[in-house]
Design an enzyme around this catalytic site. Structure first.
Site, mmCIF file in Angstrom:
data_model
loop_
_atom_site.group_PDB
_atom_site.id
_atom_site.type_symbol
_atom_site.label_atom_id
_atom_site.label_comp_id
_atom_site.label_asym_id
_atom_site.label_seq_id
_atom_site.Cartn_x
_atom_site.Cartn_y
_atom_site.Cartn_z
ATOM 1 N N VAL A 72 -0.982 -33.775 -16.332
ATOM 2 C CA VAL A 72 -1.114 -33.307 -15.005
ATOM 3 C C VAL A 72 -2.245 -32.387 -15.018
ATOM 4 O O VAL A 72 -2.273 -31.280 -15.593
ATOM 5 C CB VAL A 72 0.413 -32.340 -14.894
ATOM 6 C CG1 VAL A 72 0.500 -31.533 -13.564
ATOM 7 C CG2 VAL A 72 1.653 -33.295 -15.200
ATOM 8 N N PRO A 73 -3.276 -32.964 -14.133
ATOM 9 C CA PRO A 73 -4.445 -32.658 -14.480
ATOM 10 C C PRO A 73 -4.781 -31.298 -13.921
ATOM 11 O O PRO A 73 -5.608 -31.111 -12.951
ATOM 12 C CB PRO A 73 -5.360 -33.500 -13.837
ATOM 13 C CG PRO A 73 -4.440 -34.325 -12.756
ATOM 14 C CD PRO A 73 -3.128 -33.995 -13.416
ATOM 15 N N CYS A 74 -4.338 -30.052 -14.344
ATOM 16 C CA CYS A 74 -4.776 -28.796 -13.692
ATOM 17 C C CYS A 74 -6.198 -28.437 -13.943
ATOM 18 O O CYS A 74 -6.707 -27.526 -13.284
ATOM 19 C CB CYS A 74 -3.775 -27.678 -14.422
ATOM 20 S SG CYS A 74 -3.719 -27.703 -16.287
ATOM 21 N N HIS A 75 -6.713 -28.974 -15.028
ATOM 22 C CA HIS A 75 -8.131 -28.814 -15.281
ATOM 23 C C HIS A 75 -9.047 -28.969 -14.119
ATOM 24 O O HIS A 75 -10.239 -28.948 -14.182
ATOM 25 C CB HIS A 75 -8.727 -29.422 -16.424
ATOM 26 C CG HIS A 75 -8.564 -30.897 -16.595
ATOM 27 N ND1 HIS A 75 -7.384 -31.630 -16.956
ATOM 28 C CD2 HIS A 75 -9.539 -31.942 -16.220
ATOM 29 C CE1 HIS A 75 -7.448 -32.886 -16.631
ATOM 30 N NE2 HIS A 75 -8.826 -33.109 -16.268
#
Length: 179
Positions: A141-144
């Site tokens: 889950v690409p919170c970056h």
């Protein structure tokens, strides 16, 4: 009462350091930065908060081979999307934010404000940041991929240097594949 289901974990090396991944029959639950020694205590606390029995946490590298394989492909620049089932545990608001993160294309970024607007909650920028911070499954889950409105890197559970490395990896392989 906590669910009495077995929960499996594995730790593996990556270019950004060791990661400890956790899953059960419904999907990946958590990815923590750090090796088993560093990650298991906070993972156990998180599992309890989510109503899962942390005493059922069992090391099983085979059951997490798919997670390891897809992350290895990602770090080599050969995977842009993950096909692993996820079991997102959080509030309805957090899940809405995390699902919005899943819509951010590989190699691109969005600001917290853009996520707030996407969710029709223009005044929830700080709450979006809090949900982003609480994402239990970073990278998948690409919170970056979420940055400040001014384009600056802001906060990351694994540290800003890891966020920068992930964004650089995605941009580099995104542009190399496009040529």
């Amino acid at each position: 009462m906590a669910h009495e289901t077995n929960i499996f974990y594995s730790t593996f090396s990556t270019p950004i350091g060791p990661l400890t991944a956790v899953k059960h029959e419904a999907g990946v639950l958590n990815i923590a930065f750090g090796d088993e020694e560093k990650a298991l205590t906070p993972i156990g606390l998180w599992l309890r908060r989510m109503g899962l029995n942390a005493n059922r946490l069992i090391r099983d590298d085979d059951r997490l081979a798919d997670v390891k394989s897809q992350l290895e492909e990602y770090f080599r620049g050969n995977r842009k999307t993950f096909t692993l089932p996820l079991d997102l545990k959080g509030t309805p608001f957090q899940k809405a934010v995390w699902n919005a993160l899943l819509e951010i294309p590989y190699g691109e970024t969005r600001s917290y404000k853009q996520i707030a607007l996407r969710l029709n909650m223009p005044r929830a920028v700080r709450a979006i940041g809090g949900a982003n911070h609480d994402n239990p499954i970073p990278i998948l889950v690409p919170c970056h991929r979420v940055i400040g409105s001014n384009g600056e890197l802001i906060g990351y559970g694994g540290g800003l240097s890891i966020k920068e490395k992930l964004l650089h990896l995605e941009r580099r392989s995104h542009y190399l594949k496009a040529e």
